[in-house]
Design a protein around this motif. Sequence first.
Motif, PDB file in Angstrom:
ATOM      1  N   UNK A 160     -15.273 -43.286-103.608  1.00 36.94           N
ATOM      2  CA  UNK A 160     -14.069 -43.172-102.772  1.00 36.94           C
ATOM      3  C   UNK A 160     -13.233 -41.978-103.175  1.00 36.94           C
ATOM      4  N   UNK A 161     -13.272 -41.599-104.459  1.00 35.18           N
ATOM      5  CA  UNK A 161     -12.650 -40.378-104.973  1.00 35.18           C
ATOM      6  C   UNK A 161     -11.138 -40.351-104.760  1.00 35.18           C
ATOM      7  N   UNK A 234     -32.032 -39.458-106.680  1.00 34.33           N
ATOM      8  CA  UNK A 234     -30.729 -40.003-106.336  1.00 34.33           C
ATOM      9  C   UNK A 234     -29.614 -39.254-107.041  1.00 34.33           C
ATOM     10  N   UNK A 235     -28.495 -39.164-106.351  1.00 32.52           N
ATOM     11  CA  UNK A 235     -27.310 -38.508-106.923  1.00 32.52           C
ATOM     12  C   UNK A 235     -26.086 -39.389-106.692  1.00 32.52           C
ATOM     13  N   UNK A 236     -25.138 -39.304-107.609  1.00 32.29           N
ATOM     14  CA  UNK A 236     -23.843 -39.945-107.429  1.00 32.29           C
ATOM     15  C   UNK A 236     -22.778 -38.994-107.924  1.00 32.29           C
ATOM     16  N   UNK A 237     -21.671 -38.922-107.170  1.00 31.69           N
ATOM     17  CA  UNK A 237     -20.545 -38.100-107.605  1.00 31.69           C
ATOM     18  C   UNK A 237     -19.233 -38.808-107.307  1.00 31.69           C
ATOM     19  N   UNK A 238     -18.265 -38.608-108.188  1.00 39.08           N
ATOM     20  CA  UNK A 238     -16.911 -39.099-107.983  1.00 39.08           C
ATOM     21  C   UNK A 238     -15.953 -38.259-108.808  1.00 39.08           C
ATOM     22  N   UNK A 239     -14.939 -37.740-108.141  1.00 42.99           N
ATOM     23  CA  UNK A 239     -13.931 -36.910-108.809  1.00 42.99           C
ATOM     24  C   UNK A 239     -12.543 -37.414-108.430  1.00 42.99           C
ATOM     25  N   UNK A 240     -11.693 -37.568-109.415  1.00 40.15           N
ATOM     26  CA  UNK A 240     -10.353 -38.102-109.192  1.00 40.15           C
ATOM     27  C   UNK A 240      -9.576 -37.255-108.190  1.00 40.15           C
ATOM     28  N   UNK A 241      -9.020 -37.928-107.178  1.00 39.63           N
ATOM     29  CA  UNK A 241      -8.177 -37.313-106.150  1.00 39.63           C
ATOM     30  C   UNK A 241      -8.869 -36.200-105.374  1.00 39.63           C
ATOM     31  N   UNK A 242     -10.209 -36.218-105.376  1.00 38.64           N
ATOM     32  CA  UNK A 242     -10.944 -35.237-104.568  1.00 38.64           C
ATOM     33  C   UNK A 242     -10.726 -35.503-103.079  1.00 38.64           C
ATOM     34  N   UNK A 243     -10.660 -36.761-102.711  1.00 34.33           N
ATOM     35  CA  UNK A 243     -10.394 -37.130-101.318  1.00 34.33           C
ATOM     36  C   UNK A 243      -8.889 -37.167-101.083  1.00 34.33           C
ATOM     37  N   UNK A 244      -8.462 -36.614 -99.984  1.00 33.33           N
ATOM     38  CA  UNK A 244      -7.051 -36.620 -99.602  1.00 33.33           C
ATOM     39  C   UNK A 244      -6.890 -37.364 -98.283  1.00 33.33           C
ATOM     40  N   UNK A 246      -9.568 -38.502 -96.590  1.00 28.38           N
ATOM     41  CA  UNK A 246     -10.853 -38.482 -95.896  1.00 28.38           C
ATOM     42  C   UNK A 246     -11.735 -39.636 -96.374  1.00 28.38           C
ATOM     43  N   UNK A 247     -12.663 -40.041 -95.527  1.00 26.71           N
ATOM     44  CA  UNK A 247     -13.646 -41.052 -95.909  1.00 26.71           C
ATOM     45  C   UNK A 247     -14.813 -40.350 -96.601  1.00 26.71           C
ATOM     46  N   UNK A 248     -14.898 -40.498 -97.914  1.00 25.12           N
ATOM     47  CA  UNK A 248     -16.015 -39.899 -98.654  1.00 25.12           C
ATOM     48  C   UNK A 248     -16.995 -40.951 -99.153  1.00 25.12           C
ATOM     49  N   UNK A 262     -24.342 -42.351 -93.960  1.00 29.36           N
ATOM     50  CA  UNK A 262     -23.808 -43.708 -93.997  1.00 29.36           C
ATOM     51  C   UNK A 262     -22.450 -43.644 -94.673  1.00 29.36           C
ATOM     52  N   UNK A 263     -21.386 -43.893 -93.920  1.00 31.94           N
ATOM     53  CA  UNK A 263     -20.039 -43.839 -94.474  1.00 31.94           C
ATOM     54  C   UNK A 263     -19.353 -45.186 -94.307  1.00 31.94           C
ATOM     55  N   UNK A 264     -18.565 -45.581 -95.321  1.00 28.46           N
ATOM     56  CA  UNK A 264     -17.823 -46.832 -95.261  1.00 28.46           C
ATOM     57  C   UNK A 264     -18.544 -47.957 -95.966  1.00 28.46           C
ATOM     58  N   UNK A 265     -17.784 -48.956 -96.379  1.00 27.84           N
ATOM     59  CA  UNK A 265     -18.334 -50.056 -97.159  1.00 27.84           C
ATOM     60  C   UNK A 265     -19.378 -50.868 -96.433  1.00 27.84           C
ATOM     61  N   UNK A 266     -19.252 -50.960 -95.108  1.00 32.30           N
ATOM     62  CA  UNK A 266     -20.227 -51.706 -94.307  1.00 32.30           C
ATOM     63  C   UNK A 266     -21.083 -50.764 -93.477  1.00 32.30           C
ATOM     64  N   UNK A 267     -21.220 -49.524 -93.957  1.00 27.62           N
ATOM     65  CA  UNK A 267     -21.929 -48.497 -93.176  1.00 27.62           C
ATOM     66  C   UNK A 267     -21.314 -48.421 -91.779  1.00 27.62           C
TER      67      UNK A 267
END
Length: 357
Positions: A160-161, A234-244, A246-248, A262-267
């Motif tokens: 979610x970032x 497979x890759x995973x990324x998360x950076x603090x306050x990267x999202x302003x 936006x749905x990441x 696929x975006x969102x908790x329920x796709x």
Amino acid sequence: MNKKTYRVGAIGHSGAGNFGHQIHLAYRGLDNVQFISIADPDPDGRKKAAQEAGATSSYADYNEMLAEEDLDIVSVCPRWGTERLDMVLACLNNGCHVYCEKPMTMTLADGDQIVQTAKAKKLKVAVAHQAVYLPRLHQLKQLIEHGKIGEVEVVSATGKQDHRGGGEDMIVLGTHLFNMMRFFFGNVDWMSSHVTENGNAINASSGREANEPVGKIAGDCIRSYFAFENGVSGYFQSKKNRAQGEQTYGMNIIGTEGIISLLGGAADNLSLYPHRYFNPANQGQEWESLQLENNQLMEGNQLAAIDLIQAIENDNEPISSAADAVAALEMIHGTYVSQISESRTYFPISNRSHPLE
């Protein structure tokens, strides 16, 4: 043959994780379930939850409830992880199957103990990774397996970032993504990672407490690579306050013949790019919406309860089992192990204690 009616209860702790994502309400509308009892040491929380669930009794002490009510299934609900191991083991030791909030445990050793205890007692433990119970996700998995985007090469997930970006995002929300990656592509062989805090690599003493008790975390920027046994990267990324805003949160699944986003908790937002290579400059190559069954994320709770009952009756594992929860946590803890050791981490990880403790 008479259909069995399952006696169900739930354990919460108002003010210390509450009732999680309402997993005490997973059994609403199920005609083969009788909701019997709620346990919560807080009297106001206990009364509220009992009314919500339609419980016929309530207790301050969950051990007393388990001893008195002869339950078949219990939801272990608190979001906080501090009491979860004791709660789940108490249920299993009283002969109850379990539907448990995620992340199931704070260490791999604790998760192993739940898996082993459930197996020894021939009981089932399902975990509240709600998305993988949704028909939408099963339809998507079938499309992928039938070659909708050719041979899958890469799955790239992003947290979610928000202000929790980094370690807290990875454990609180990333557990859903890692579980979903495994739902689609199976087990991880090995992984590597780069975890930093304010630009500096973390080490074994970098652990800190999260905003709620889910085990120690570290890092405000995480980049991880996973080598799946089937060859998918497979890759995973998360950076603090990267999202302003936006749905990441979600993942891209990249195959030889296209990409699925696929975006969102329920796709919630599913898109298909039906072309071999991503080329934004080619205006003839556009994204298309993927129209699958529309499900809300919290529908997954009732579907998880239905699946758990089917697993009990058919003696198979739930869609998101205790072992799956341990495997998702292993991807999270492996991230720290790899960074601290500055090397590849092979699964299963031999040291099952928390890498930041």
